[in-house]
Scaffold this active site. Structure first.
Site, PDB file in Angstrom:
ATOM      1  N   ALA A  10     -12.414  -4.588 -14.210  1.00  0.00           N
ATOM      2  CA  ALA A  10     -12.856  -4.335 -15.672  1.00  0.00           C
ATOM      3  C   ALA A  10     -14.416  -4.256 -15.718  1.00  0.00           C
ATOM      4  O   ALA A  10     -15.020  -5.202 -15.468  1.00  0.00           O
ATOM      5  CB  ALA A  10     -12.046  -5.249 -16.501  1.00  0.00           C
ATOM      6  N   SER A  12     -17.379  -2.569 -18.718  1.00  0.00           N
ATOM      7  CA  SER A  12     -17.767  -2.195 -20.007  1.00  0.00           C
ATOM      8  C   SER A  12     -16.386  -2.121 -20.876  1.00  0.00           C
ATOM      9  O   SER A  12     -16.138  -1.352 -21.697  1.00  0.00           O
ATOM     10  CB  SER A  12     -18.205  -0.862 -20.048  1.00  0.00           C
ATOM     11  OG  SER A  12     -18.892  -0.679 -18.975  1.00  0.00           O
ATOM     12  N   GLY A  13     -15.777  -3.293 -20.882  1.00  0.00           N
ATOM     13  CA  GLY A  13     -14.501  -3.154 -21.520  1.00  0.00           C
ATOM     14  C   GLY A  13     -13.278  -2.361 -21.141  1.00  0.00           C
ATOM     15  O   GLY A  13     -12.259  -2.478 -21.910  1.00  0.00           O
ATOM     16  N   ILE A  14     -13.483  -1.648 -20.083  1.00  0.00           N
ATOM     17  CA  ILE A  14     -12.517  -0.560 -19.770  1.00  0.00           C
ATOM     18  C   ILE A  14     -11.880  -1.128 -18.490  1.00  0.00           C
ATOM     19  O   ILE A  14     -12.649  -1.327 -17.569  1.00  0.00           O
ATOM     20  CB  ILE A  14     -12.940   0.876 -19.754  1.00  0.00           C
ATOM     21  CG1 ILE A  14     -13.907   1.194 -20.865  1.00  0.00           C
ATOM     22  CG2 ILE A  14     -11.688   1.812 -19.421  1.00  0.00           C
ATOM     23  CD1 ILE A  14     -14.800   2.365 -20.412  1.00  0.00           C
ATOM     24  N   GLY A  15     -10.375  -1.460 -18.584  1.00  0.00           N
ATOM     25  CA  GLY A  15      -9.814  -1.591 -17.268  1.00  0.00           C
ATOM     26  C   GLY A  15      -9.831  -0.532 -16.296  1.00  0.00           C
ATOM     27  O   GLY A  15      -9.430   0.821 -16.546  1.00  0.00           O
ATOM     28  N   SER A 157       4.092 -14.911   3.290  1.00  0.00           N
ATOM     29  CA  SER A 157       5.393 -14.650   3.625  1.00  0.00           C
ATOM     30  C   SER A 157       6.266 -16.072   3.745  1.00  0.00           C
ATOM     31  O   SER A 157       5.353 -17.089   4.121  1.00  0.00           O
ATOM     32  CB  SER A 157       5.671 -13.948   4.753  1.00  0.00           C
ATOM     33  OG  SER A 157       6.865 -14.063   5.512  1.00  0.00           O
ATOM     34  N   TYR A 179       2.942 -12.114  13.654  1.00  0.00           N
ATOM     35  CA  TYR A 179       3.065 -11.908  12.179  1.00  0.00           C
ATOM     36  C   TYR A 179       3.038 -13.337  11.537  1.00  0.00           C
ATOM     37  O   TYR A 179       2.311 -13.506  10.668  1.00  0.00           O
ATOM     38  CB  TYR A 179       4.387 -11.168  12.075  1.00  0.00           C
ATOM     39  CG  TYR A 179       4.683 -10.897  10.403  1.00  0.00           C
ATOM     40  CD1 TYR A 179       3.973  -9.740   9.892  1.00  0.00           C
ATOM     41  CD2 TYR A 179       5.780 -11.577  10.080  1.00  0.00           C
ATOM     42  CE1 TYR A 179       4.301  -9.656   8.606  1.00  0.00           C
ATOM     43  CE2 TYR A 179       5.856 -11.494   8.496  1.00  0.00           C
ATOM     44  CZ  TYR A 179       5.211 -10.249   7.969  1.00  0.00           C
ATOM     45  OH  TYR A 179       5.490 -10.128   6.498  1.00  0.00           O
TER      46      TYR A 179
HETATM   47  N1  LIG Z   1       9.308  -6.727   3.444  1.00  0.00           N
HETATM   48  C1  LIG Z   1       9.546  -8.064   3.135  1.00  0.00           C
HETATM   49  O1  LIG Z   1      10.727  -8.604   3.305  1.00  0.00           O
HETATM   50  C2  LIG Z   1       8.201  -8.864   3.329  1.00  0.00           C
HETATM   51  C3  LIG Z   1       6.807  -8.206   3.171  1.00  0.00           C
HETATM   52  N2  LIG Z   1       5.780  -9.353   3.064  1.00  0.00           N
HETATM   53  C4  LIG Z   1       4.358  -8.630   3.026  1.00  0.00           C
HETATM   54  O2  LIG Z   1       4.484  -7.600   2.072  1.00  0.00           O
HETATM   55  C5  LIG Z   1       3.218  -6.785   2.276  1.00  0.00           C
HETATM   56  C6  LIG Z   1       3.811  -5.541   2.210  1.00  0.00           C
HETATM   57  O3  LIG Z   1       4.858  -5.000   3.301  1.00  0.00           O
HETATM   58  P1  LIG Z   1       6.161  -4.303   3.028  1.00  0.00           P
HETATM   59  O4  LIG Z   1       5.903  -3.544   1.720  1.00  0.00           O
HETATM   60  O5  LIG Z   1       7.278  -4.969   2.991  1.00  0.00           O
HETATM   61  O6  LIG Z   1       6.023  -3.311   4.287  1.00  0.00           O
HETATM   62  P2  LIG Z   1       5.516  -1.700   4.510  1.00  0.00           P
HETATM   63  O7  LIG Z   1       5.684  -1.524   5.879  1.00  0.00           O
HETATM   64  O8  LIG Z   1       6.450  -1.094   3.608  1.00  0.00           O
HETATM   65  O9  LIG Z   1       4.103  -1.634   3.632  1.00  0.00           O
HETATM   66  C7  LIG Z   1       3.027  -2.118   4.322  1.00  0.00           C
HETATM   67  C8  LIG Z   1       1.958  -1.559   3.597  1.00  0.00           C
HETATM   68  O10 LIG Z   1       0.632  -1.936   4.333  1.00  0.00           O
HETATM   69  C9  LIG Z   1      -0.128  -0.742   4.355  1.00  0.00           C
HETATM   70  N3  LIG Z   1      -0.905  -0.965   5.808  1.00  0.00           N
HETATM   71  C10 LIG Z   1      -0.249  -1.445   6.685  1.00  0.00           C
HETATM   72  N4  LIG Z   1      -1.458  -1.286   7.742  1.00  0.00           N
HETATM   73  C11 LIG Z   1      -2.688  -0.901   7.116  1.00  0.00           C
HETATM   74  C12 LIG Z   1      -3.866  -0.625   7.466  1.00  0.00           C
HETATM   75  N5  LIG Z   1      -4.392  -0.890   8.652  1.00  0.00           N
HETATM   76  N6  LIG Z   1      -4.747  -0.245   6.454  1.00  0.00           N
HETATM   77  C13 LIG Z   1      -4.486   0.049   5.250  1.00  0.00           C
HETATM   78  N7  LIG Z   1      -3.084  -0.169   4.777  1.00  0.00           N
HETATM   79  C14 LIG Z   1      -2.124  -0.733   5.694  1.00  0.00           C
HETATM   80  C15 LIG Z   1       0.889   0.387   4.497  1.00  0.00           C
HETATM   81  O11 LIG Z   1      -0.003   1.496   4.330  1.00  0.00           O
HETATM   82  P3  LIG Z   1       0.727   3.155   4.645  1.00  0.00           P
HETATM   83  O12 LIG Z   1       1.434   3.224   3.454  1.00  0.00           O
HETATM   84  O13 LIG Z   1      -0.389   3.699   5.156  1.00  0.00           O
HETATM   85  O14 LIG Z   1       1.573   2.803   5.810  1.00  0.00           O
HETATM   86  C16 LIG Z   1       1.838  -0.118   3.477  1.00  0.00           C
HETATM   87  O15 LIG Z   1       1.435   0.225   2.234  1.00  0.00           O
HETATM   88  C17 LIG Z   1       3.067  -7.294   3.637  1.00  0.00           C
HETATM   89  O16 LIG Z   1       1.864  -7.944   3.977  1.00  0.00           O
HETATM   90  C18 LIG Z   1       4.082  -7.764   4.453  1.00  0.00           C
HETATM   91  O17 LIG Z   1       3.827  -8.871   5.424  1.00  0.00           O
HETATM   92  C19 LIG Z   1       5.950 -10.499   2.937  1.00  0.00           C
HETATM   93  C20 LIG Z   1       7.284 -11.208   2.968  1.00  0.00           C
HETATM   94  C21 LIG Z   1       8.396 -10.542   3.048  1.00  0.00           C
HETATM   95  C1  LIG Z   2      22.993 -10.390  13.102  1.00  0.00           C
HETATM   96  C2  LIG Z   2      21.745 -10.494  13.361  1.00  0.00           C
HETATM   97  C3  LIG Z   2      21.011 -10.070  14.348  1.00  0.00           C
HETATM   98  C4  LIG Z   2      21.010 -10.888  11.943  1.00  0.00           C
HETATM   99  C5  LIG Z   2      19.543 -11.336  11.734  1.00  0.00           C
HETATM  100  C6  LIG Z   2      19.006 -11.420  10.607  1.00  0.00           C
HETATM  101  C7  LIG Z   2      17.649 -11.318  10.620  1.00  0.00           C
HETATM  102  C8  LIG Z   2      17.268  -9.816  10.840  1.00  0.00           C
HETATM  103  C9  LIG Z   2      16.850 -11.689   9.353  1.00  0.00           C
HETATM  104  C10 LIG Z   2      17.076 -12.941   8.881  1.00  0.00           C
HETATM  105  C11 LIG Z   2      16.115 -13.788   7.990  1.00  0.00           C
HETATM  106  C12 LIG Z   2      15.073 -12.465   7.888  1.00  0.00           C
HETATM  107  C13 LIG Z   2      13.816 -12.263   7.439  1.00  0.00           C
HETATM  108  C14 LIG Z   2      12.747 -11.465   7.570  1.00  0.00           C
HETATM  109  C15 LIG Z   2      13.303 -10.342   8.478  1.00  0.00           C
HETATM  110  C16 LIG Z   2      14.846 -10.012   8.693  1.00  0.00           C
HETATM  111  C17 LIG Z   2      15.428 -11.467   9.134  1.00  0.00           C
HETATM  112  C18 LIG Z   2      14.689 -12.191  10.227  1.00  0.00           C
HETATM  113  C19 LIG Z   2      11.309 -11.559   7.498  1.00  0.00           C
HETATM  114  C20 LIG Z   2      10.728 -12.186   8.577  1.00  0.00           C
HETATM  115  C21 LIG Z   2      10.810 -10.240   7.050  1.00  0.00           C
HETATM  116  C22 LIG Z   2       9.311 -10.552   6.774  1.00  0.00           C
HETATM  117  C23 LIG Z   2       8.768 -11.461   6.092  1.00  0.00           C
HETATM  118  O1  LIG Z   2       7.886 -11.603   5.906  1.00  0.00           O
HETATM  119  C24 LIG Z   2       9.707 -12.698   5.918  1.00  0.00           C
HETATM  120  C25 LIG Z   2      11.207 -12.432   6.144  1.00  0.00           C
HETATM  121  C26 LIG Z   2      11.959 -13.844   6.061  1.00  0.00           C
HETATM  122  C27 LIG Z   2      13.355 -13.689   6.343  1.00  0.00           C
END
Ligand SMILES: NC(=O)C1=CN([C@@H]2O[C@H](COP(=O)(O)OP(=O)(O)OC[C@H]3O[C@@H](n4cnc5c(N)ncnc54)[C@H](OP(=O)(O)O)[C@@H]3O)[C@@H](O)[C@H]2O)C=CC1
Ligand SMILES: CC(C)CCC[C@@H](C)[C@H]1CC[C@H]2C3=C(CC[C@]12C)[C@@]1(C)CCC(=O)C[C@@H]1CC3
Length: 318
Positions: A10, A12-15, A157, A179
């Site tokens: 934000a 100059s007051g503008i977001g 995560s 990861y």
């Molecule tokens: N999905 C889940 O269950 C969970 C996800 N998260 C976290 O949430 C976040 C978003 O992931 P999620 O939406 O699930 O997954 P997606 O793969 O759908 O999204 C990942 C995002 O990160 C961007 N990204 C990846 N690499 C780069 C890079 N080098 N530079 C710029 N942008 C990058 C991607 O951009 P682009 O569009 O260009 O690919 C995309 O917008 C991550 O940090 C993930 O670890 C955490 C817990 C659970």
């Molecule tokens: C029949 C089987 C092979 C089922 C496997 C289940 C798994 C695929 C899922 C169980 C818990 C999940 C989980 C994630 C991915 C999918 C599982 C491992 C994440 C690791 C995805 C990314 C995150 O940041 C957290 C999620 C936690 C739980």
């Protein structure tokens, strides 16, 4: 998930909302979607590949040209390349007392294949942690201002596990869970930022969206398979991007200084489908967090020097 890093500033007051993304087409689509739901919003785009340190420095420079103040920095980008379910560990977990935890966190059953980036960093570490760290360092003058507090939000995560992280191998070169390691490192780093910057008005917090069906999770198992196990997953956590954004929304409504530096704020969904945010104490300690911070500062020096040397090389060749 529309953007890599989402910055609200934000002046100059503008977001102004700034979406920093590597794919400008997707970024523009996200901006248009935002303008449909919020027609008066001011949203701008910035190119940023957070795994490429040169791109991070350039994006930060461009942002500083645009804004002189920054209130929120949301660090969203994350990758999980070539994920595999370790079936042996899965079946073992299925018949253990750890089964609920396994379904909630994926602890010990998920492995990935990492690679090295051109600058010599592990890709998952560079994208999920170090690029964001460098961005925060670059934007420090905007985040640390006397007249207001700012908030950095890390998208962590419940897969962040102490067992996957080692201070002797912060980039996770030797293991198969980069990861999990990078997410645990972000929890530690958030605490370190609070220790070093709270007195300068910068606060840091960590959120966990739960399990959200996105490109990241579709890379683990085919979508139809994930859909089959969804009822089980639903029992342990929320599962749509909208639910996953709950904690982020909640954090934006809080005063940065009122947040607990030791807590991870989880997006949760009740049995009746209501979303809410709940803080969970993180499995981290100050000594470990400080030790990681020192190592990251050393690595920052090394990376900056490498980039300067590369520039010099190019100059002398021309
Ligand atoms: N999905 C889940 O269950 C969970 C996800 N998260 C976290 O949430 C976040 C978003 O992931 P999620 O939406 O699930 O997954 P997606 O793969 O759908 O999204 C990942 C995002 O990160 C961007 N990204 C990846 N690499 C780069 C890079 N080098 N530079 C710029 N942008 C990058 C991607 O951009 P682009 O569009 O260009 O690919 C995309 O917008 C991550 O940090 C993930 O670890 C955490 C817990 C659970
Ligand atoms: C029949 C089987 C092979 C089922 C496997 C289940 C798994 C695929 C899922 C169980 C818990 C999940 C989980 C994630 C991915 C999918 C599982 C491992 C994440 C690791 C995805 C990314 C995150 O940041 C957290 C999620 C936690 C739980």
């Amino acid at each position: 998930m529309f953007a890599c890093v989402c910055v609200y500033c934000a002046f100059s007051g503008i977001g102004l909302l700034c979406l920093a993304c590597r794919n400008m087409q997707r970024a523009e689509a996200a901006r248009q979607a935002l303008l449909v739901s919020h027609p008066t919003a001011q949203a701008t785009l910035l190119h940023l590949d957070v795994g490429n340190m040169r791109s991070v420095l350039r994006a930060a420079e461009e942002f500083k040209q645009m804004c002189n103040r920054l209130d929120y920095l949301y660090l969203n980008a994350g990758i999980m390349p070539n994920p595999r379910v370790d079936h042996k560990a899965f079946y073992k977990g299925l018949f253990s007392s750890n089964v609920v935890c396994m379904f909630a966190t994926g602890e010990g059953i998920l492995t990935q294949e990492d690679k090295v980036t051109p600058i010599g960093l592990q890709e998952v570490f560079a994208t999920n942690l170090f690029g964001h760290f460098l961005l925060v360092k670059e934007l420090e003058p905007l985040l640390c201002q006397i007249d207001h507090n700012s908030l950095v939000i890390w998208r962590s995560s419940n897969n962040a596990q102490r067992s996957a992280f080692s201070l002797d191998d912060i980039q996770h070169q030797k293991g198969r869970e980069p990861y999990s390691s990078s997410k645990y490192a972000s929890d530690l780093l958030s605490l370190a930022l609070n220790c070093h910057y709270n007195n300068r008005g910068l606060f840091s917090s960590v959120i966990c969206p739960g399990l959200v069906m996105t490109n990241l999770t579709y890379g683990i198992l085919p979508s139809f398979f994930l859909a089959l196990i969804l009822p089980v997953m639903w029992l342990v956590e929320g599962y749509s991007p909208y639910n996953g954004a709950e904690a982020l929304f909640w954090l934006f409504m809080q005063k940065p200084e009122s947040l607990d530096p030791m807590a991870k704020y989880h997006s949760l969904t009740s049995g009746l489908g209501n979303n809410y945010t709940q803080p969970h104490k993180m499995d981290i300690d100050e000594n470990m967090s400080e030790a990681l911070y020192v190592k990251l500062l050393e690595l920052e020096d090394t990376v900056r020097k490498k980039l300067r040397d590369e520039d010099l090389d190019i100059k002398t060749k021309n």
